[in-house]
Design a protein around this motif. Sequence first.
Motif, mmCIF file in Angstrom:
data_model
loop_
_atom_site.group_PDB
_atom_site.id
_atom_site.type_symbol
_atom_site.label_atom_id
_atom_site.label_comp_id
_atom_site.label_asym_id
_atom_site.label_seq_id
_atom_site.Cartn_x
_atom_site.Cartn_y
_atom_site.Cartn_z
ATOM 1 N N ALA A 227 8.713 3.379 1.062
ATOM 2 C CA ALA A 227 7.461 2.692 1.392
ATOM 3 C C ALA A 227 6.304 3.688 1.521
ATOM 4 C CB ALA A 227 7.624 1.907 2.686
ATOM 5 N N ALA A 228 6.620 4.909 1.920
ATOM 6 C CA ALA A 228 5.579 5.937 2.058
ATOM 7 C C ALA A 228 5.275 6.631 0.740
ATOM 8 C CB ALA A 228 6.010 6.962 3.099
ATOM 9 N N GLY A 229 5.938 6.217 -0.337
ATOM 10 C CA GLY A 229 5.638 6.756 -1.653
ATOM 11 C C GLY A 229 6.557 7.872 -2.114
ATOM 12 N N GLU A 230 7.576 8.220 -1.323
ATOM 13 C CA GLU A 230 8.497 9.278 -1.719
ATOM 14 C C GLU A 230 9.492 8.773 -2.767
ATOM 15 O OE1 GLU A 230 10.440 11.165 1.543
ATOM 16 O OE2 GLU A 230 8.623 11.276 2.787
ATOM 17 N N LYS A 231 10.128 9.721 -3.446
ATOM 18 C CA LYS A 231 11.190 9.366 -4.392
ATOM 19 C C LYS A 231 12.475 9.059 -3.623
ATOM 20 C CE LYS A 231 9.494 12.081 -8.319
ATOM 21 N NZ LYS A 231 9.816 13.135 -9.315
ATOM 22 N N GLY B 86 12.152 -0.677 -3.054
ATOM 23 C CA GLY B 86 12.754 -0.717 -1.728
ATOM 24 C C GLY B 86 14.212 -1.152 -1.761
ATOM 25 N N ALA B 87 14.694 -1.640 -0.605
ATOM 26 C CA ALA B 87 16.091 -2.052 -0.460
ATOM 27 C C ALA B 87 16.250 -3.511 -0.860
ATOM 28 C CB ALA B 87 16.545 -1.863 0.988
ATOM 29 N N THR C 31 0.845 -1.194 0.000
ATOM 30 C CA THR C 31 0.000 0.000 0.000
ATOM 31 C C THR C 31 0.880 1.244 0.000
ATOM 32 O OG1 THR C 31 -1.651 -1.202 1.263
ATOM 33 C CG2 THR C 31 -1.837 1.200 1.213
ATOM 34 N N ILE C 32 0.645 2.175 -0.933
ATOM 35 C CA ILE C 32 1.423 3.405 -1.020
ATOM 36 C C ILE C 32 0.596 4.543 -0.441
ATOM 37 C CG2 ILE C 32 2.708 4.948 -2.529
ATOM 38 C CD1 ILE C 32 3.761 2.068 -2.399
ATOM 39 N N SER C 33 1.095 5.171 0.633
ATOM 40 C CA SER C 33 0.303 6.183 1.318
ATOM 41 C C SER C 33 0.595 7.599 0.843
ATOM 42 C CB SER C 33 0.583 6.104 2.824
ATOM 43 O OG SER C 33 1.933 6.441 3.097
ATOM 44 N N ASN C 34 1.805 7.826 0.285
ATOM 45 C CA ASN C 34 2.245 9.171 -0.100
ATOM 46 C C ASN C 34 2.275 10.122 1.093
ATOM 47 O OD1 ASN C 34 2.687 8.792 -2.943
ATOM 48 N ND2 ASN C 34 0.454 8.603 -3.135
#
Length: 681
Positions: free
Chosen positions: A322-326, A276-277, A2-5
């Motif tokens: 994970a929070a949707g950032e670049k 992700g990593a 789930t991407i929250s942005n």
Amino acid sequence: MTISNKMFSKILIANRGEIACRVIKTARKMGIRTVAVYSDADANALHVSMADEAVYLGPSPSRESYLLSEKVIAAAKKTGAQAIHPGYGFLSENADFCRLCQQENITFIGPPVGAIEAMGSKSAAKAIMEKAQVPLVPGYHGDDQSEAVIKKAADDMGYPVLLKATAGGGGKGMRQIWSEAEFADGFAAAKREAKSSFGDDTMLVEKYLTQPRHVEIQVFCDNHDNAVYLFERDCSVQRRHQKVIEEAPAFKMSEQLRAQMGESAIKSAKAIGYRGAGTVEFLLDVDGSFYFMEMNTRLQVEHPVTELITGQDLVEWQLRVAAGEKLPKSQDQLAIHGHAFEARIYAEDPNNDFLPATGTLNFLQPPEESQHVRVDTGVRQGDDVSVYYDPMIAKLIVWDENREKALQRLTKALTEYQIDGVTTNIDFLYNLATCQSFVDQEIDTGFIEKHHDEIFHDDQVTLNDELPMAALYVVLSQAEQAKQQAVDSADPHSPWNQTSAWRLNEAHLHKITLAHNELDYPITIEQKRGGTSSYYLISIDHPAFNGKVTDCQGRIENNTLKISIDGYQSQATISRNGDNISLYRPNGVFNFTLVRPDCGLTDLDDNHGGLTAPMNGTMVSVLVSKGDKVTKDQPLMIMEAMKMEHTIKAPSDGEIDDVFYQAGDMVDGGSELVKFTAMED
């Protein structure tokens, strides 16, 4: 996923120990609240006390607590955690758990389900990489799992080969097979261990390179089609296919080769839609060719060395992605600064085939942390190292501007790491790090085996300085102890509080015996007065010393012995645990045991005895029955403990009088496993 942005306000960490503590530190720095989970064994663990909240999962075995996906999800929902960080191990590469997070609208701080599934099978991963034109080691990764088919592939490739569990990791379900005659036993053992560790005994076989290096590339991908590599780590120094000391950047690495491997790693990640990593692991051969080995779809244990040479917090990167950032940086904004090492501090006995150890950390004093020294740990003084989990106590990470200086930082920090209560690998790590071939970067994955005698000091090294040092330390420490006893006693002038070896009209003599590498060295120390200070004449009753008398002076400052031997001044860091004394010298650790006088008690040996369990564990297989005749080193039983298999072998030719356990039984450490009668010579 789930991407929250939007950055999370609370996350749950579905792990324990040092990685849970590591994630909590970054979350705290970012203002994110944390939820820990724990089992019975971890009720008072460090990660539980560090977190803002904690939820109980169940009994100590991980299959009844940390591996229960539904309970972890329930804990996240109960506490309002918006995301779950899985750490490494446990559920970190479990596609079903990732899918369950997605179904419950909880962000999984890791890659998407498809990427985990693609890399979850080593065979499937090879097929994907072959299609993406990433170089592969020759091997068989097919669906036909019959022993005959896999053996034929091994025969055709030529030995040595490497058998690997396709669902494996951490060296589990893996065996080197050096000849056709070894194949059947190795195949059975690898499948058995794979089934026990992963619930899946599917195998692959690959050509085993005899002098490879294990070089891995740290990659990061976001949800905006950006991907970078944060350079490489050399993880070649391994025991039982598990890493011991890692370093970054890799030594003897040209910029051209670094770029080629980095680009291949990104190609690997993009082939599976990664986010992700992740870590892409390669085998680097002596001719500069490299081959894809596997991709770990999680953060690696050794990630701190990458953090120290890049100045980036990889856990923070994970949370932001994970929070949707670049991605925080692009490839051209990343650079290597200096050199870093990581040494894994384990509760284990390197002198007994690295057998894991359990016990209580009665004394625990890590080196002081600084810009050069970092300690990632999940334990405190007084904690237990239990049979239920991996026996790693901590990760010692050091950094400096180049490899030589970083290695000096590592060896110094190892001398300052003091642990009492459990057997550790600290002395082994120090010997390894000071081994000349390691200093000279003559390293491949067989390093420990090739340099065994040098690392373990099994060769009869000259002890011209070390034995007098140890002997003087014993005398000086006895004097310090007596001085303290005198201060604490009602009569400080009592002769019972003196250790000057005073005798009427005789020389002041101390007589002790020190053992080193199973040899006893009787030592006489004569105490003399010269002006206002004492000096000591030390003679060692052993042919190697040829009657030599050594003139010594010295003093103890904290845990350092400063000494003059025949006018030559030097020093050694001392670690003492009961009668065991370790001297840390520039050329390695020298271990001595103070031999106490024999009070005349003897053991009666009637050739009857029992073989005992080395630690708590589970009986995997019983290979003998009552009345069986056995030969020396014949496997009798196989136990599993602390994520490893241990084979109990016959100590000599003999007969099995009785068997006390069967497959599946839980076994307490020290319990008698079989009754055994040795064959008389």
